[in-house]
Design a protein around this motif. Sequence first.
Motif, PDB file in Angstrom:
ATOM      1  N   ALA A 140       9.453  -1.213  -2.725  1.00  0.00           N
ATOM      2  CA  ALA A 140       8.345  -0.671  -1.932  1.00  0.00           C
ATOM      3  C   ALA A 140       8.871   0.301  -0.884  1.00  0.00           C
ATOM      4  O   ALA A 140       8.320   1.401  -0.702  1.00  0.00           O
ATOM      5  N   LEU A 141       9.941  -0.087  -0.208  1.00  0.00           N
ATOM      6  CA  LEU A 141      10.520   0.767   0.828  1.00  0.00           C
ATOM      7  C   LEU A 141      10.988   2.093   0.248  1.00  0.00           C
ATOM      8  O   LEU A 141      10.766   3.155   0.834  1.00  0.00           O
ATOM      9  N   LEU A 173       3.251  -3.057   3.731  1.00  0.00           N
ATOM     10  CA  LEU A 173       2.116  -3.960   3.861  1.00  0.00           C
ATOM     11  C   LEU A 173       1.045  -3.388   4.786  1.00  0.00           C
ATOM     12  O   LEU A 173      -0.041  -3.939   4.887  1.00  0.00           O
ATOM     13  N   GLU A 174       1.325  -2.268   5.443  1.00  0.00           N
ATOM     14  CA  GLU A 174       0.375  -1.636   6.351  1.00  0.00           C
ATOM     15  C   GLU A 174      -0.606  -0.771   5.571  1.00  0.00           C
ATOM     16  O   GLU A 174      -0.350  -0.368   4.441  1.00  0.00           O
ATOM     17  N   LEU A 175      -1.737  -0.449   6.219  1.00  0.00           N
ATOM     18  CA  LEU A 175      -2.729   0.430   5.594  1.00  0.00           C
ATOM     19  C   LEU A 175      -2.098   1.765   5.250  1.00  0.00           C
ATOM     20  O   LEU A 175      -1.322   2.322   6.025  1.00  0.00           O
ATOM     21  N   SER A 176      -2.447   2.295   4.086  1.00  0.00           N
ATOM     22  CA  SER A 176      -1.957   3.608   3.692  1.00  0.00           C
ATOM     23  C   SER A 176      -2.793   4.681   4.387  1.00  0.00           C
ATOM     24  O   SER A 176      -3.833   4.402   4.980  1.00  0.00           O
ATOM     25  N   HIS A 219       0.843  -1.196   0.000  1.00  0.00           N
ATOM     26  CA  HIS A 219       0.000   0.000   0.000  1.00  0.00           C
ATOM     27  C   HIS A 219       0.878   1.245   0.000  1.00  0.00           C
ATOM     28  O   HIS A 219       1.856   1.318   0.731  1.00  0.00           O
ATOM     29  N   GLY A 220       0.493   2.214  -0.816  1.00  0.00           N
ATOM     30  CA  GLY A 220       1.231   3.467  -0.871  1.00  0.00           C
ATOM     31  C   GLY A 220       1.459   3.901  -2.309  1.00  0.00           C
ATOM     32  O   GLY A 220       0.868   3.382  -3.252  1.00  0.00           O
ATOM     33  N   ASP A 221       2.356   4.865  -2.470  1.00  0.00           N
ATOM     34  CA  ASP A 221       2.640   5.476  -3.770  1.00  0.00           C
ATOM     35  C   ASP A 221       3.677   4.637  -4.517  1.00  0.00           C
ATOM     36  O   ASP A 221       4.849   4.991  -4.593  1.00  0.00           O
ATOM     37  N   LEU A 222       3.222   3.526  -5.064  1.00  0.00           N
ATOM     38  CA  LEU A 222       4.089   2.578  -5.753  1.00  0.00           C
ATOM     39  C   LEU A 222       3.408   2.179  -7.055  1.00  0.00           C
ATOM     40  O   LEU A 222       2.190   2.049  -7.099  1.00  0.00           O
ATOM     41  N   LYS A 270      -1.735  -2.854 -10.532  1.00  0.00           N
ATOM     42  CA  LYS A 270      -2.143  -1.671  -9.773  1.00  0.00           C
ATOM     43  C   LYS A 270      -3.487  -1.961  -9.125  1.00  0.00           C
ATOM     44  O   LYS A 270      -4.407  -2.454  -9.763  1.00  0.00           O
ATOM     45  N   VAL A 271      -3.582  -1.695  -7.820  1.00  0.00           N
ATOM     46  CA  VAL A 271      -4.841  -1.813  -7.089  1.00  0.00           C
ATOM     47  C   VAL A 271      -5.186  -0.426  -6.566  1.00  0.00           C
ATOM     48  O   VAL A 271      -4.413   0.520  -6.713  1.00  0.00           O
ATOM     49  N   ALA A 272      -6.354  -0.303  -5.940  1.00  0.00           N
ATOM     50  CA  ALA A 272      -6.860   1.001  -5.519  1.00  0.00           C
ATOM     51  C   ALA A 272      -5.845   1.819  -4.730  1.00  0.00           C
ATOM     52  O   ALA A 272      -5.799   3.027  -4.860  1.00  0.00           O
ATOM     53  N   ASP A 273      -5.017   1.192  -3.940  1.00  0.00           N
ATOM     54  CA  ASP A 273      -4.130   1.960  -3.088  1.00  0.00           C
ATOM     55  C   ASP A 273      -2.705   1.422  -3.063  1.00  0.00           C
ATOM     56  O   ASP A 273      -2.039   1.441  -2.047  1.00  0.00           O
ATOM     57  N   GLY A 274      -2.247   0.900  -4.178  1.00  0.00           N
ATOM     58  CA  GLY A 274      -0.888   0.378  -4.233  1.00  0.00           C
ATOM     59  C   GLY A 274      -0.719  -0.629  -5.348  1.00  0.00           C
ATOM     60  O   GLY A 274      -1.304  -0.496  -6.418  1.00  0.00           O
ATOM     61  N   VAL A 275       0.058  -1.676  -5.084  1.00  0.00           N
ATOM     62  CA  VAL A 275       0.354  -2.692  -6.092  1.00  0.00           C
ATOM     63  C   VAL A 275       0.207  -4.087  -5.474  1.00  0.00           C
ATOM     64  O   VAL A 275       0.733  -4.348  -4.393  1.00  0.00           O
ATOM     65  N   ALA A 276      -0.514  -4.953  -6.178  1.00  0.00           N
ATOM     66  CA  ALA A 276      -0.601  -6.364  -5.798  1.00  0.00           C
ATOM     67  C   ALA A 276       0.492  -7.097  -6.559  1.00  0.00           C
ATOM     68  O   ALA A 276       0.616  -6.960  -7.781  1.00  0.00           O
ATOM     69  N   VAL A 277       1.292  -7.868  -5.843  1.00  0.00           N
ATOM     70  CA  VAL A 277       2.399  -8.617  -6.437  1.00  0.00           C
ATOM     71  C   VAL A 277       2.123 -10.099  -6.238  1.00  0.00           C
ATOM     72  O   VAL A 277       1.882 -10.550  -5.129  1.00  0.00           O
ATOM     73  N   GLN A 278       2.146 -10.836  -7.343  1.00  0.00           N
ATOM     74  CA  GLN A 278       1.901 -12.278  -7.271  1.00  0.00           C
ATOM     75  C   GLN A 278       3.101 -12.997  -7.868  1.00  0.00           C
ATOM     76  O   GLN A 278       3.491 -12.746  -9.006  1.00  0.00           O
ATOM     77  N   LEU A 279       3.691 -13.861  -7.074  1.00  0.00           N
ATOM     78  CA  LEU A 279       4.821 -14.658  -7.514  1.00  0.00           C
ATOM     79  C   LEU A 279       4.299 -16.022  -7.906  1.00  0.00           C
ATOM     80  O   LEU A 279       3.690 -16.707  -7.082  1.00  0.00           O
ATOM     81  N   GLY A 280       4.493 -16.413  -9.163  1.00  0.00           N
ATOM     82  CA  GLY A 280       4.034 -17.704  -9.642  1.00  0.00           C
ATOM     83  C   GLY A 280       4.862 -18.833  -9.077  1.00  0.00           C
ATOM     84  O   GLY A 280       5.924 -18.628  -8.496  1.00  0.00           O
TER      85      GLY A 280
END
Length: 197
Positions: free
Chosen positions: A126-127, A133-136, A7-10, A63-73
């Motif tokens: 992300a850092l 991983l916390e709420l934005s 969550h955040g500006d990513l 891109k999700v509403a408030d950040g980025v969802a990352v999925q590792l296959g």
Amino acid sequence: METRIFHGDLTPQAIAQNLVASFNRSPYRVQQIGDGDRIVVQIATQEMPASGGQTAITVTLEKVADGVAVQLGSQSWVGIAASLGKTAMIAWRNPFGLLSRLDDLAQDIENLGISDQIWGVIEKSALAAGASLELSTRLKRLECAYCHVANPVGEASCLACGAPLGAVQPRTCLQCGFVLKSEELICPNCGARSPVS
């Protein structure tokens, strides 16, 4: 497959650029597919490697509403299993023959840890962007169902009308960043047990 939400500006592009920069070197090859809100990055060992088995892994960035969802296959490591099996056979037949396989063995061990290396690059990205991983800040506001005024998360009643805000307080899983409902004790995304707050 493992999914984490930062969550955040990513942006997906920022993570993709860092993955390509980190892994587009020997013994890996990288391919980026797409741009914008959905990017897929494929990381694999070189075809016909001089040592070790082949492996491949896919990273999906969305891109999700408030950040980025990352999925590792899931990591494809059939080549590594075959290479490790060959090393075990050589060691069993002739322990001194193991010396000729040391490069292969070292490469196999590195390739088995590629998903940890990928998560490391993603977490650094992300850092650097101030995401976690916390709420934005945006998600730390709760809209009153009665008067539609934004209230800080944790308020027992609406600051404007006094209506109870109840158990609709959002929070995230500390393991993967998935937004949880207040009654959820186990994360539906990763299965981690969530502490009650």
